[in-house]
Design a protein around this motif. Structure first.
Motif, PDB file in Angstrom:
ATOM      1  N   TYR A  45     126.652  57.125  31.073  1.00  0.00           N
ATOM      2  CA  TYR A  45     126.830  58.273  30.254  1.00  0.00           C
ATOM      3  C   TYR A  45     125.767  58.517  29.405  1.00  0.00           C
ATOM      4  CZ  TYR A  45     127.970  54.660  26.743  1.00  0.00           C
ATOM      5  OH  TYR A  45     128.117  53.475  25.820  1.00  0.00           O
ATOM      6  N   ASP A  46     124.534  58.338  30.058  1.00  0.00           N
ATOM      7  CA  ASP A  46     123.357  58.611  29.309  1.00  0.00           C
ATOM      8  C   ASP A  46     122.585  60.060  29.924  1.00  0.00           C
ATOM      9  OD1 ASP A  46     122.376  57.965  31.771  1.00  0.00           O
ATOM     10  OD2 ASP A  46     120.887  56.579  31.190  1.00  0.00           O
ATOM     11  N   GLY A  47     123.341  61.074  30.340  1.00  0.00           N
ATOM     12  CA  GLY A  47     122.806  62.393  30.813  1.00  0.00           C
ATOM     13  C   GLY A  47     121.757  63.036  29.610  1.00  0.00           C
ATOM     14  N   TYR A  48     122.091  62.363  28.607  1.00  0.00           N
ATOM     15  CA  TYR A  48     121.482  63.201  27.258  1.00  0.00           C
ATOM     16  C   TYR A  48     120.123  62.956  27.240  1.00  0.00           C
ATOM     17  CZ  TYR A  48     122.713  59.081  25.066  1.00  0.00           C
ATOM     18  OH  TYR A  48     122.751  57.640  24.527  1.00  0.00           O
ATOM     19  N   LYS A  49     119.601  61.754  27.815  1.00  0.00           N
ATOM     20  CA  LYS A  49     118.395  61.143  27.729  1.00  0.00           C
ATOM     21  C   LYS A  49     117.354  61.866  28.891  1.00  0.00           C
ATOM     22  CE  LYS A  49     119.847  56.642  26.269  1.00  0.00           C
ATOM     23  NZ  LYS A  49     119.807  54.968  26.528  1.00  0.00           N
ATOM     24  N   TYR A  50     117.911  62.901  29.603  1.00  0.00           N
ATOM     25  CA  TYR A  50     117.131  63.348  30.738  1.00  0.00           C
ATOM     26  C   TYR A  50     116.967  64.872  30.459  1.00  0.00           C
ATOM     27  CZ  TYR A  50     117.810  58.724  32.652  1.00  0.00           C
ATOM     28  OH  TYR A  50     117.542  57.432  32.933  1.00  0.00           O
ATOM     29  N   VAL A  51     115.796  65.437  30.767  1.00  0.00           N
ATOM     30  CA  VAL A  51     115.512  66.816  30.946  1.00  0.00           C
ATOM     31  C   VAL A  51     114.739  67.444  32.302  1.00  0.00           C
ATOM     32  CG1 VAL A  51     114.956  66.622  28.484  1.00  0.00           C
ATOM     33  CG2 VAL A  51     113.129  66.376  30.071  1.00  0.00           C
ATOM     34  N   THR A  52     114.860  68.617  32.248  1.00  0.00           N
ATOM     35  CA  THR A  52     114.141  69.183  33.524  1.00  0.00           C
ATOM     36  C   THR A  52     112.525  69.314  33.399  1.00  0.00           C
ATOM     37  OG1 THR A  52     116.064  70.719  33.952  1.00  0.00           O
ATOM     38  CG2 THR A  52     114.073  71.188  34.980  1.00  0.00           C
ATOM     39  N   PRO A  53     111.984  68.399  34.326  1.00  0.00           N
ATOM     40  CA  PRO A  53     110.423  68.615  33.933  1.00  0.00           C
ATOM     41  C   PRO A  53     109.706  70.180  33.976  1.00  0.00           C
ATOM     42  CG  PRO A  53     111.195  66.914  35.647  1.00  0.00           C
ATOM     43  CD  PRO A  53     112.319  67.868  35.416  1.00  0.00           C
ATOM     44  N   LEU A  54     108.706  70.118  33.368  1.00  0.00           N
ATOM     45  CA  LEU A  54     108.056  71.391  33.072  1.00  0.00           C
ATOM     46  C   LEU A  54     106.578  71.118  33.497  1.00  0.00           C
ATOM     47  CD1 LEU A  54     109.590  73.312  30.097  1.00  0.00           C
ATOM     48  CD2 LEU A  54     110.159  73.676  32.668  1.00  0.00           C
ATOM     49  N   ASP A  55     106.004  72.082  34.093  1.00  0.00           N
ATOM     50  CA  ASP A  55     104.433  71.852  34.258  1.00  0.00           C
ATOM     51  C   ASP A  55     103.588  72.268  33.155  1.00  0.00           C
ATOM     52  OD1 ASP A  55     102.030  71.297  35.701  1.00  0.00           O
ATOM     53  OD2 ASP A  55     102.062  73.523  36.711  1.00  0.00           O
ATOM     54  N   LYS A  84     109.025  59.088  30.851  1.00  0.00           N
ATOM     55  CA  LYS A  84     108.547  60.029  31.990  1.00  0.00           C
ATOM     56  C   LYS A  84     108.997  61.565  31.937  1.00  0.00           C
ATOM     57  CE  LYS A  84     107.489  56.182  34.488  1.00  0.00           C
ATOM     58  NZ  LYS A  84     106.237  55.920  34.783  1.00  0.00           N
ATOM     59  N   PRO A  85     108.040  62.195  32.986  1.00  0.00           N
ATOM     60  CA  PRO A  85     108.281  63.859  32.630  1.00  0.00           C
ATOM     61  C   PRO A  85     109.877  64.356  32.779  1.00  0.00           C
ATOM     62  CG  PRO A  85     106.700  63.191  34.189  1.00  0.00           C
ATOM     63  CD  PRO A  85     107.280  61.770  33.972  1.00  0.00           C
ATOM     64  N   ASN A  86     110.677  63.613  33.253  1.00  0.00           N
ATOM     65  CA  ASN A  86     112.029  63.862  33.222  1.00  0.00           C
ATOM     66  C   ASN A  86     112.942  63.251  32.150  1.00  0.00           C
ATOM     67  OD1 ASN A  86     112.176  61.266  34.529  1.00  0.00           O
ATOM     68  ND2 ASN A  86     114.046  61.742  35.856  1.00  0.00           N
ATOM     69  N   GLU A  87     112.397  62.675  31.289  1.00  0.00           N
ATOM     70  CA  GLU A  87     113.064  61.880  30.259  1.00  0.00           C
ATOM     71  C   GLU A  87     112.745  62.702  28.812  1.00  0.00           C
ATOM     72  OE1 GLU A  87     112.992  57.534  31.797  1.00  0.00           O
ATOM     73  OE2 GLU A  87     111.643  57.846  30.596  1.00  0.00           O
ATOM     74  N   ALA A  88     113.754  62.616  27.903  1.00  0.00           N
ATOM     75  CA  ALA A  88     113.918  63.163  26.752  1.00  0.00           C
ATOM     76  C   ALA A  88     112.972  62.237  25.722  1.00  0.00           C
ATOM     77  CB  ALA A  88     115.108  63.444  26.063  1.00  0.00           C
ATOM     78  N   ILE A  89     112.510  62.718  24.509  1.00  0.00           N
ATOM     79  CA  ILE A  89     111.751  62.029  23.855  1.00  0.00           C
ATOM     80  C   ILE A  89     112.678  61.415  22.879  1.00  0.00           C
ATOM     81  CG2 ILE A  89     110.428  62.269  21.747  1.00  0.00           C
ATOM     82  CD1 ILE A  89     108.535  63.836  23.271  1.00  0.00           C
TER      83      ILE A  89
END
Length: 385
Positions: A45-55, A84-89
């Motif tokens: 249940y850690d979906g909040y830890k990921y984001v859509t990578p941007l350039d 990583k680029p797809n991970e939230a800060i």
């Protein structure tokens, strides 16, 4: 005769310490085995830890600090974790006193948008950790009880091995395996569960208790480090910056340049945790995670907060490649304690050993009660006759 008396003394020590600390050891062991798979369970249940990578590049550390302090004002930021680029800060807020405050704020690394706020001291695993570290009591009391109980458990395991050792060769078979049949009474089965099982898990139990004592007592930590040949400062030391420079209020702090540089230098790193300088003289600390889920092989880097010149530390917590044998042993302590040092297999072993350790006080108390009950009945019977 002397040997027999020594055995009686050891048995008495084993019994007294076991009865005194039994409940604490049971709670610490159960909560310990529940904690082992925390990361794997939270992955569901850690979906909040990921984001859509941007350039585009991540937001600067100073910008992240400003945004996070708007979410949780008037609290101290412990560190900012860049992944990583797809991970939230993740911005970690931590204060040890007057009461523990341990929260995380997750932000989009490209836009700074707020994603989620987590109270790390709450929830199921927060409850488990409080029980493991302090029995859900105030820290000043509970942590002391747990610490000494773990130390006594170490003594219990050692004394148990001495008591287990057969007095003659005929008893070896009996001490190494269960010899049960339909006529075996529960007292005999309980005795075997306590002694035979206790023997087979004793080596692992000693490791768990020993690593627990290293974390619980500074003197134990120091002795363990020096005994393995350590010659550095075993504590965590953040060196002072070498230069003195006043940064204007609206001026961009130099540490904003650090993370982009480190991403290029440590291309295989799993994440970077930046710690803002505590004052105008301390250096900037960045923890480089080189392996997912492991702590011992992290690189601890220190930079002059004005010039970003890298500063060496006299502590064992520096670059892993510079660590000597004793440094590595101490740095591995936590990873060994929770079994993560051995990957998923190590975690399974730690889970099972913790669970079995929880059974030892139960079988031990039943063993003590059974013997006392038997003696009481015998005394009553003699009195009637």
């Amino acid at each position: 005769m002397k040997k027999k008396n020594t055995r009686k003394i050891i048995l008495k020590i084993h019994k007294i310490l076991g009865l005194t600390t039994g409940l604490v050891v049971f709670v610490v062991s159960i909560t310990g085995c529940l904690w082992v798979f925390k990361e794997e369970i939270e992955n569901f249940y850690d979906g909040y830890k990921y984001v859509t990578p941007l350039d585009q590049e991540f937001l600067s550390a100073s910008k992240i600090k400003t945004i996070a302090e708007e979410v949780i004002p008037n609290r101290s930021i412990h560190g900012v974790i860049y992944g990583k680029p797809n991970e939230a800060i993740e911005v970690v807020f931590y204060e040890a006193s007057p009461e523990i405050f341990y929260h995380s704020v997750f932000l989009n690394p490209y836009t700074g948008d707020f994603i989620k706020k987590i109270d790390n001291d709450a929830g199921f695993f927060g409850f488990v950790l409080k029980g493991h570290l302090r029995l859900w009591l105030p820290d000043a009391v509970g942590s002391r009880i747990v610490s000494y109980s773990v130390l006594f458990f170490l003594i219990i395991l050692i004394s148990g091995l001495i008591l287990w050792w057969p007095r003659n060769n005929k008893n070896w078979k009996q001490r190494l395996k269960f010899d049960w049949n339909s006529k075996t009474r529960w007292k005999r089965k309980n005795f075997d569960l306590h002694t035979v099982v206790g023997f087979y898990i004793s080596s692992f139990g000693l490791i768990l208790a020993f690593t627990g004592c290293v974390m619980a007592f500074n003197w134990f930590y120091f002795i363990a480090y020096k005994a393995t040949g350590g010659d550095k400062a075993p504590q965590f030391i953040i060196p002072e910056s070498k230069s003195v420079m006043i940064v204007e209020k609206n001026e961009t702090p130099p540490y904003d340049k650090l993370i982009p540089i480190l991403y290029k230098t440590y291309k295989d790193a799993k994440n970077f945790e930046l710690h803002y300088p505590e004052n105008d003289t301390t250096s900037v600390l960045v923890e480089v995670s080189n392996s997912k889920g492991l702590y011992y092989n992290m690189d601890y880097l220190f930079f002059d907060q004005n010039t970003l010149e890298e500063i060496e530390t006299t502590s064992i917590y520096g670059k892993y490649k510079d660590a000597k044998f004793a440094d590595k042993v101490i740095r591995m302590n936590y990873d060994i304690h929770i079994g993560v040092i051995g990957g998923i297999a190590g975690k399974i072993i730690a889970f099972l050993i913790s669970l079995i350790c929880a059974s030892l006080p139960v079988s031990g108390i039943l063993l003590w009660y059974g013997r006392k009950y038997k003696k009481t009945n015998k005394a009553k019977f003699t009195y009637v006759n």
